[in-house]
Design an enzyme around this catalytic site. Structure first.
Site, short mmCIF file in Angstrom:
data_model
loop_
_atom_site.label_atom_id
_atom_site.label_comp_id
_atom_site.label_asym_id
_atom_site.label_seq_id
_atom_site.Cartn_x
_atom_site.Cartn_y
_atom_site.Cartn_z
N LEU A 10 29.43 36.83 33.71
CA LEU A 10 29.29 36.79 35.17
C LEU A 10 30.58 37.29 35.83
CD1 LEU A 10 27.48 33.38 35.76
CD2 LEU A 10 26.55 35.61 35.08
N ALA A 11 30.40 38.32 36.65
CA ALA A 11 31.59 38.93 37.27
C ALA A 11 31.26 39.52 38.63
CB ALA A 11 32.15 40.01 36.35
N ARG A 17 40.38 34.49 47.05
CA ARG A 17 41.76 33.99 47.04
C ARG A 17 42.76 34.94 46.39
NH1 ARG A 17 42.09 28.27 44.67
NH2 ARG A 17 39.94 28.48 43.98
N LYS A 24 38.39 41.05 41.20
CA LYS A 24 39.25 40.05 40.53
C LYS A 24 39.37 40.28 39.03
CE LYS A 24 37.78 35.71 40.22
NZ LYS A 24 37.57 34.28 40.62
N GLN A 75 24.17 42.40 40.97
CA GLN A 75 23.75 41.24 41.77
C GLN A 75 24.22 41.46 43.20
OE1 GLN A 75 25.88 37.60 41.39
NE2 GLN A 75 24.18 36.32 42.10
N GLY A 103 33.66 36.31 33.70
CA GLY A 103 34.61 37.42 33.60
C GLY A 103 36.02 37.05 34.00
N ASP A 104 36.19 35.91 34.66
CA ASP A 104 37.52 35.52 35.11
C ASP A 104 38.11 34.36 34.30
OD1 ASP A 104 35.84 33.55 36.04
OD2 ASP A 104 36.32 33.81 38.17
N ASN A 386 64.94 73.42 27.12
CA ASN A 386 63.65 73.70 26.48
C ASN A 386 62.65 74.31 27.45
OD1 ASN A 386 63.65 71.23 27.86
ND2 ASN A 386 61.84 70.55 26.75
N SER A 405 80.74 69.23 21.99
CA SER A 405 80.32 68.56 23.23
C SER A 405 79.98 69.56 24.32
CB SER A 405 81.46 67.67 23.73
OG SER A 405 81.68 66.65 22.79
C1 UD1 Z 1 30.76 27.04 38.63
C2 UD1 Z 1 29.81 25.95 38.19
C3 UD1 Z 1 30.59 24.63 38.09
C4 UD1 Z 1 31.77 24.78 37.14
C5 UD1 Z 1 32.63 25.96 37.59
C6 UD1 Z 1 33.70 26.21 36.56
C7 UD1 Z 1 27.65 26.51 39.09
C8 UD1 Z 1 26.66 26.27 40.17
N1 UD1 Z 1 28.77 25.82 39.17
O1 UD1 Z 1 31.26 26.75 39.91
O2 UD1 Z 1 29.74 23.62 37.61
O3 UD1 Z 1 32.52 23.60 37.13
O4 UD1 Z 1 31.85 27.14 37.70
O5 UD1 Z 1 34.59 27.15 37.07
O6 UD1 Z 1 27.39 27.28 38.19
N2 UD1 Z 1 29.39 34.48 40.03
C9 UD1 Z 1 28.54 35.55 40.11
N3 UD1 Z 1 27.61 35.58 41.09
C10 UD1 Z 1 27.48 34.59 42.00
C11 UD1 Z 1 28.38 33.49 41.91
C12 UD1 Z 1 29.32 33.47 40.91
O7 UD1 Z 1 28.62 36.48 39.30
O8 UD1 Z 1 26.60 34.69 42.85
C13 UD1 Z 1 30.39 34.46 38.96
C14 UD1 Z 1 31.82 34.53 39.48
O9 UD1 Z 1 32.26 35.88 39.55
C15 UD1 Z 1 32.57 33.74 38.45
C16 UD1 Z 1 31.56 32.72 37.95
O10 UD1 Z 1 30.29 33.23 38.29
O11 UD1 Z 1 32.97 34.53 37.36
C17 UD1 Z 1 31.76 31.35 38.56
O12 UD1 Z 1 31.70 31.43 39.94
P1 UD1 Z 1 32.52 30.43 40.86
O13 UD1 Z 1 32.13 30.64 42.26
O14 UD1 Z 1 33.95 30.49 40.51
O15 UD1 Z 1 32.01 29.01 40.32
P2 UD1 Z 1 31.29 27.83 41.08
O16 UD1 Z 1 29.92 28.24 41.44
O17 UD1 Z 1 32.19 27.35 42.14
#
Ligand code: UD1
Ligand code: CA
Length: 457
Positions: A10-11, A17, A24, A75, A103-104, A386, A405
């Site tokens: 997932l990325a 931030r 990111k 997405q 991915g992060d 050169n 030299s």
């Molecule tokens: C999510 C989890 C949470 C967990 C946390 C750990 C869910 C609903 N919650 O939180 O339980 O403790 O991760 O860090 O799953 N991403 C997408 N598409 C989206 C949303 C997110 O690709 O629509 C990706 C982000 O790029 C990231 C990852 O999913 O790599 C997590 O997204 P982030 O928003 O950081 O996590 P939370 O939903 O807050």
């Protein structure tokens, strides 16, 4: 036959931030994009398919990752982690198992994931969880009276009692793909954030009587995600410290393990000694008993045993023979090849130059596009000219030549074996072996000359 493994990364998220124009996951840790670390970890598991879900930043991400073996799922808009995995469904083999990574989150050990893959291959759901002193922001793991995982509640949806739970969801999950796909189809977004939560599949699994088995990382850094530049910097230091531990365990002396940066692959034989503030990039190999002085930057280099690199050297694309002595303040550019016991001193730049056994270029010289023989001595301030403004030309200096030299060697030109060039020579034609060649205006003293004196007012 093992059921096929699909890894979904997932990325698509925004990474607000980071305050950055760059997606990111393209920010680098140890010189490699965050997602590059995740892809490398996935590769360790020999998956049948890797699918990256991207969105924010558009095509920048797929364009930046130069691999044709990946599947990409767009997405747009980003409606939550569950919605993200839904976009990957066309790439998921429902007869196999599916591992979800972020991915992060760059530093997860393959061993940790391997264990989860094994659990999923046996039909259960493996969920990576960790206990945190400060669990705020994370989804909490809710267990029933028997200690079995029942569901995950997101921080924003949790009541006070649930918020007190310290076991949190890392987001990493591995499960049979057919069930995942079925549960994804039933996700809703009736929650505090109006998002489709991937985490809701855990409650569905538990309700259906599936086994949800929590797994745990060996250390917290395995599951730390990057949301800000401060977190990126702190995980970088953690990773560098981990790499330093590996080097020390292999018999390398690090004067200060907190002050080394390996942004690539550093391979050291026993008893290598590395002083502070050195940066290693690309692939660097260092032989036994070699010493790297403080503040060196070394990239893509093969360094033999017993080599001494003094402080402040910049080395890129070079091969250095045993017992050579380099620096301080030397610059070795791509194509430099030094034979054993070569000496390259301060403010010397070499490029595409082969230097033979025990030859010395000790001060303030530029030697580029040159072949230098054995036991040659090149005096201070020598330059191989050169480049004529259009083309590069080659200089040959044969064995045991002595270059005075401040000499310019206007290439293409050859200095014969055992030849001596007088200081200050501008060599435009080949110098014959074993003879003294020089180009120099005759020295002149002007008789009766008087230095001008200031006029008296
Ligand atoms: C999510 C989890 C949470 C967990 C946390 C750990 C869910 C609903 N919650 O939180 O339980 O403790 O991760 O860090 O799953 N991403 C997408 N598409 C989206 C949303 C997110 O690709 O629509 C990706 C982000 O790029 C990231 C990852 O999913 O790599 C997590 O997204 P982030 O928003 O950081 O996590 P939370 O939903 O807050
Ligand atoms: Ca979020």
């Amino acid at each position: 036959m093992n059921p096929p493994l699909t890894v979904v990364i997932l990325a698509a998220g925004k990474g607000t931030r980071m305050k950055s124009g760059l997606p990111k996951v393209l920010h680098t840790l140890a010189g490699k994009p965050l997602i590059g670390h995740v892809l490398a970890t996935a590769d360790f598991l020999h998956p049948d398919k890797v699918c990256v879900v991207y969105g924010h930043g558009g095509e920048t991400l797929p364009k930046a990752i130069d691999r044709d073996d990946l599947a990409w799922a767009l997405q747009e808009p980003q409606l939550g982690t569950g919605h993200a995995v839904q976009q990957a469904v066309p790439h998921i083999d429902p007869d196999g198992i599916c591992l979800i990574l972020y991915g992060d989150v760059p530093l997860t050990r393959p061993e940790t994931l391997q264990e989860m893959v094994m659990i999923a291959r046996e039909g259960a759901i493996a969920l990576l969880t960790v206990r945190l002193d400060d669990p705020s922001g994370y989804g909490r793991i809710v267990r029933n009276a028997h200690g079995q995982v029942e569901r995950i509640v997101e921080h924003k949806d949790a009541n006070a009692e649930e918020q007190a739970i310290r076991e949190v969801n890392t987001g990493i999950l591995c499960l049979p793909a057919g069930k995942l796909v079925r549960w994804l189809g039933r996700l809703g977004n009736d929650n505090a954030q109006g998002e489709y939560y991937l985490t809701d599949v855990i409650a569905m699994a538990a309700t259906e009587g599936e086994r949800v088995l929590p797994c745990h990382p060996s250390a917290d850094w395995e599951v730390l995600g990057i949301n800000s530049r401060a977190q990126l910097a702190s995980l970088e230091r953690r990773h560098q410290r981990n790499q330093a531990e590996v080097l020390m365990a292999a018999g390398v002396t690090l004067i200060d393990p907190e002050r080394i940066d390996v942004r690539g692959e550093l391979n050291c034989a026993q008893d290598v000694r590395i002083d502070i503030n050195c940066i290693f990039e690309g692939r660097v190999v260092i032989g036994e008993n070699s010493v790297v002085g403080a503040n060196c930057v070394i990239k893509d280099a093969e360094i033999g045993p017993g080599v001494e690199i003094k402080p402040f050297c910049h080395i890129d694309g070079a091969k250095i023979g045993a017992e050579a002595v380099i620096g301080p303040f030397a610059r070795l550019r791509p194509g430099t090849e030094l034979a054993e016991e070569a000496h390259i001193g301060n403010f010397v730049e070499l490029k595409n130059a082969q230097v033979g056994f025990n030859s010395k270029i000790n001060h303030l010289s530029y030697v580029g596009d040159a072949t230098v023989g054995r036991k040659v001595n090149i005096g201070a301030g020598t330059i191989t000219c050169n480049y004529d403004g259009a083309n590069k030309h080659h200089t040959v200096i044969e064995d045991e030549a002595f270059i005075g030299s401040d000499t310019q060697l206007v290439a293409p030109v050859t200095v014969g074996r055992g030849a001596t060039l007088g200081a200050g020579t501008t060599l435009t034609k080949d110098a014959p072996p074993d003879q003294l060649t020089l180009s120099r205006a005759k020295q002149l003293t002007v008789p009766g000359w008087q230095r001008p004196a200031k006029k008296q007012k």
